[in-house]
Design a protein around this motif. Structure first.
Motif, PDB file in Angstrom:
ATOM      1  N   UNK A 189       0.045  51.450 -66.267  1.00 51.71           N
ATOM      2  CA  UNK A 189      -1.264  52.077 -66.385  1.00 51.71           C
ATOM      3  C   UNK A 189      -1.045  53.496 -66.907  1.00 51.71           C
ATOM      4  N   UNK A 190      -1.623  53.814 -68.036  1.00 50.29           N
ATOM      5  CA  UNK A 190      -1.489  55.145 -68.626  1.00 50.29           C
ATOM      6  C   UNK A 190      -2.706  55.979 -68.237  1.00 50.29           C
ATOM      7  N   UNK A 191      -2.440  57.092 -67.545  1.00 51.20           N
ATOM      8  CA  UNK A 191      -3.535  57.924 -67.045  1.00 51.20           C
ATOM      9  C   UNK A 191      -3.916  59.030 -68.003  1.00 51.20           C
ATOM     10  N   UNK A 192      -2.962  59.454 -68.853  1.00 54.49           N
ATOM     11  CA  UNK A 192      -3.242  60.591 -69.728  1.00 54.49           C
ATOM     12  C   UNK A 192      -2.388  60.531 -70.981  1.00 54.49           C
ATOM     13  N   UNK A 193      -2.864  61.236 -72.006  1.00 49.15           N
ATOM     14  CA  UNK A 193      -2.110  61.427 -73.243  1.00 49.15           C
ATOM     15  C   UNK A 193      -2.220  62.901 -73.617  1.00 49.15           C
ATOM     16  N   UNK A 194      -1.089  63.507 -73.921  1.00 57.41           N
ATOM     17  CA  UNK A 194      -1.066  64.917 -74.320  1.00 57.41           C
ATOM     18  C   UNK A 194      -0.551  64.999 -75.754  1.00 57.41           C
ATOM     19  N   UNK A 195      -1.478  65.147 -76.686  1.00 60.37           N
ATOM     20  CA  UNK A 195      -1.153  65.262 -78.109  1.00 60.37           C
ATOM     21  C   UNK A 195      -1.694  66.578 -78.659  1.00 60.37           C
ATOM     22  N   UNK A 196      -1.136  67.006 -79.776  1.00 61.09           N
ATOM     23  CA  UNK A 196      -1.637  68.205 -80.447  1.00 61.09           C
ATOM     24  C   UNK A 196      -3.007  67.881 -81.061  1.00 61.09           C
ATOM     25  N   UNK A 197      -3.991  68.742 -80.782  1.00 62.32           N
ATOM     26  CA  UNK A 197      -5.345  68.487 -81.293  1.00 62.32           C
ATOM     27  C   UNK A 197      -6.173  69.746 -81.107  1.00 62.32           C
ATOM     28  N   UNK A 198      -6.975  70.054 -82.102  1.00 66.13           N
ATOM     29  CA  UNK A 198      -7.859  71.209 -82.016  1.00 66.13           C
ATOM     30  C   UNK A 198      -8.960  71.069 -83.048  1.00 66.13           C
ATOM     31  N   UNK A 199      -9.853  72.030 -83.051  1.00 69.97           N
ATOM     32  CA  UNK A 199     -10.955  72.051 -84.010  1.00 69.97           C
ATOM     33  C   UNK A 199     -10.445  71.986 -85.446  1.00 69.97           C
ATOM     34  N   UNK A 212       0.657  63.816 -61.449  1.00 72.62           N
ATOM     35  CA  UNK A 212       0.676  63.304 -62.815  1.00 72.62           C
ATOM     36  C   UNK A 212       1.991  63.705 -63.460  1.00 72.62           C
ATOM     37  N   UNK A 213       2.790  62.722 -63.852  1.00 79.36           N
ATOM     38  CA  UNK A 213       4.029  62.966 -64.590  1.00 79.36           C
ATOM     39  C   UNK A 213       3.844  62.404 -65.989  1.00 79.36           C
ATOM     40  N   UNK A 214       4.236  63.180 -66.998  1.00 77.25           N
ATOM     41  CA  UNK A 214       4.065  62.724 -68.373  1.00 77.25           C
ATOM     42  C   UNK A 214       5.412  62.619 -69.072  1.00 77.25           C
ATOM     43  N   UNK A 215       5.574  61.565 -69.832  1.00 74.13           N
ATOM     44  CA  UNK A 215       6.773  61.395 -70.645  1.00 74.13           C
ATOM     45  C   UNK A 215       6.639  62.326 -71.845  1.00 74.13           C
ATOM     46  N   UNK A 216       7.474  63.355 -71.902  1.00 76.39           N
ATOM     47  CA  UNK A 216       7.307  64.418 -72.896  1.00 76.39           C
ATOM     48  C   UNK A 216       7.419  63.889 -74.330  1.00 76.39           C
ATOM     49  N   UNK A 217       8.335  62.988 -74.534  1.00 78.75           N
ATOM     50  CA  UNK A 217       8.475  62.309 -75.823  1.00 78.75           C
ATOM     51  C   UNK A 217       9.040  60.919 -75.568  1.00 78.75           C
ATOM     52  N   UNK A 218       8.599  59.941 -76.328  1.00 81.38           N
ATOM     53  CA  UNK A 218       9.233  58.632 -76.274  1.00 81.38           C
ATOM     54  C   UNK A 218      10.608  58.758 -76.922  1.00 81.38           C
ATOM     55  N   UNK A 219      11.619  58.278 -76.224  1.00 78.67           N
ATOM     56  CA  UNK A 219      12.999  58.344 -76.715  1.00 78.67           C
ATOM     57  C   UNK A 219      13.267  57.129 -77.604  1.00 78.67           C
ATOM     58  N   UNK A 220      13.503  57.334 -78.893  1.00 81.58           N
ATOM     59  CA  UNK A 220      13.697  56.189 -79.793  1.00 81.58           C
ATOM     60  C   UNK A 220      14.974  55.408 -79.513  1.00 81.58           C
ATOM     61  N   UNK A 230       0.625  59.284 -60.959  1.00 78.43           N
ATOM     62  CA  UNK A 230       0.105  58.686 -62.185  1.00 78.43           C
ATOM     63  C   UNK A 230       1.054  58.998 -63.326  1.00 78.43           C
ATOM     64  N   UNK A 231       0.998  58.165 -64.371  1.00 79.85           N
ATOM     65  CA  UNK A 231       1.931  58.281 -65.489  1.00 79.85           C
ATOM     66  C   UNK A 231       1.153  58.571 -66.769  1.00 79.85           C
ATOM     67  N   UNK A 232       1.632  59.558 -67.520  1.00 82.14           N
ATOM     68  CA  UNK A 232       1.025  59.902 -68.794  1.00 82.14           C
ATOM     69  C   UNK A 232       2.056  59.934 -69.905  1.00 82.14           C
ATOM     70  N   UNK A 233       1.567  60.096 -71.134  1.00 81.90           N
ATOM     71  CA  UNK A 233       2.421  60.144 -72.324  1.00 81.90           C
ATOM     72  C   UNK A 233       2.138  61.423 -73.095  1.00 81.90           C
TER      73      UNK A 233
END
Length: 277
Positions: free
Chosen positions: A169-179, A120-128, A150-153
């Motif tokens: 095909x996007x396999x994952x998303x890594x965003x800041x999130x918590x309770x 799984x490789x994730x694009x750390x940030x979309x480059x504007x 697989x590709x993630x964002x």
């Protein structure tokens, strides 16, 4: 499928509670030795998903994990992120998801992690500054070459996720999130609808600071810690959530992973659901 497991991209089977390696010290000395021990303990405890990034020490974190864990136990996957570069700016980094940069960073990651394929490789940030089709196109080519599985964002909006899914095909998303930080609730909902893995970073933010008295109260009633309650809430919140809490201490690692066995009774979960900042 057990609720403790998830198939990223539909076929990469991992335990839902992973480990984030960002906090592991990489400088030579006692702290590095302790970091190696933490990574090895994570594997011993059955972690199957370890998250790192090119940005974490500019490759040093990837090298640390390889030193600690290679040859990797069967079923253990180290995922990494590409798309940012070192900078003299106050932040210390800049966007750089040009295709040549992504290719180079993936090649470096393969060498540092001592693998022929990153599952799984994730694009750390979309480059504007770079067309999204070019960024994801480069990763798609690397997937076709067998270098990534697989590709993630990471850190994307609902609209950006939708645009990306028209390209790959996007396999994952890594965003800041918590309770206590649910800003990206709409992104989580989009991931859940599509069966996309959602890897919250900073998953216990605020929980250990004593700022949330209600979390502390629930933890005391369940004979658990605030961090464990926060992680258990995430696991119960959605079947696509795969928390990746990080730490540089074995005791804290063991505490975090024990959250997988913590059951939140409906009344306690309702109290937590009502919290937000």
């Amino acid at each position: 499928m057990s609720s403790t497991m998830f198939r990223i991209g539909g076929d990469l089977n991992v335990r839902r509670l992973g480990f984030g390696a960002m906090r592991l010290p990489t400088e030579r000395g006692p702290d590095r030795e302790a970091a190696l021990a933490v990574a090895r303990r994570a594997a011993d405890l059955g972690v199957t998903l370890i998250d790192t990034a090119h940005m974490y020490g500019w490759g040093a974190n990837e090298e640390l994990l390889a030193e600690a864990l290679h040859p990797y136990p069967e079923g253990l996957h180290v995922t990494t992120k590409v798309g940012v570069a070192r900078s003299s700016s106050p932040a210390g980094w800049k966007h750089d998801a040009r295709p040549d940069t992504l290719r180079a960073q993936v090649d470096h990651a393969l060498r540092r992690l001592r693998v022929e394929r990153i599952e799984l490789i994730q694009l750390h940030r979309i480059d504007p500054a770079v067309p999204l089709a070019d960024q994801l196109g480069a990763l798609r080519e690397l997937r076709a070459e067998g270098k990534v599985g697989r590709i993630g964002l990471s850190e994307v909006t609902v609209a950006e996720l939708a645009q990306a899914r028209e390209i790959v095909d996007v396999a994952s998303v890594q965003n800041r999130y918590s309770l206590l930080d649910r800003e990206h609730e709409p992104v989580l909902a989009a991931c859940e609808a599509a069966g996309i893995a959602f890897l919250p970073w900073r998953p216990v933010a605020g929980a250990a600071s004593g700022a949330a008295a209600e979390i502390a109260a629930v933890a005391a009633e369940l004979d658990a810690t605030p961090a464990q309650v926060s992680l258990a809430w995430l696991l119960a919140r959605s079947p696509v959530i795969l928390p990746i809490p990080g730490t540089a201490r074995i005791g804290h690692l063991e505490e975090n992973l024990a959250a997988a066995d913590l059951h939140l009774p409906p009344a306690h979960r309702a109290r937590l659901d009502s919290l937000s900042t």
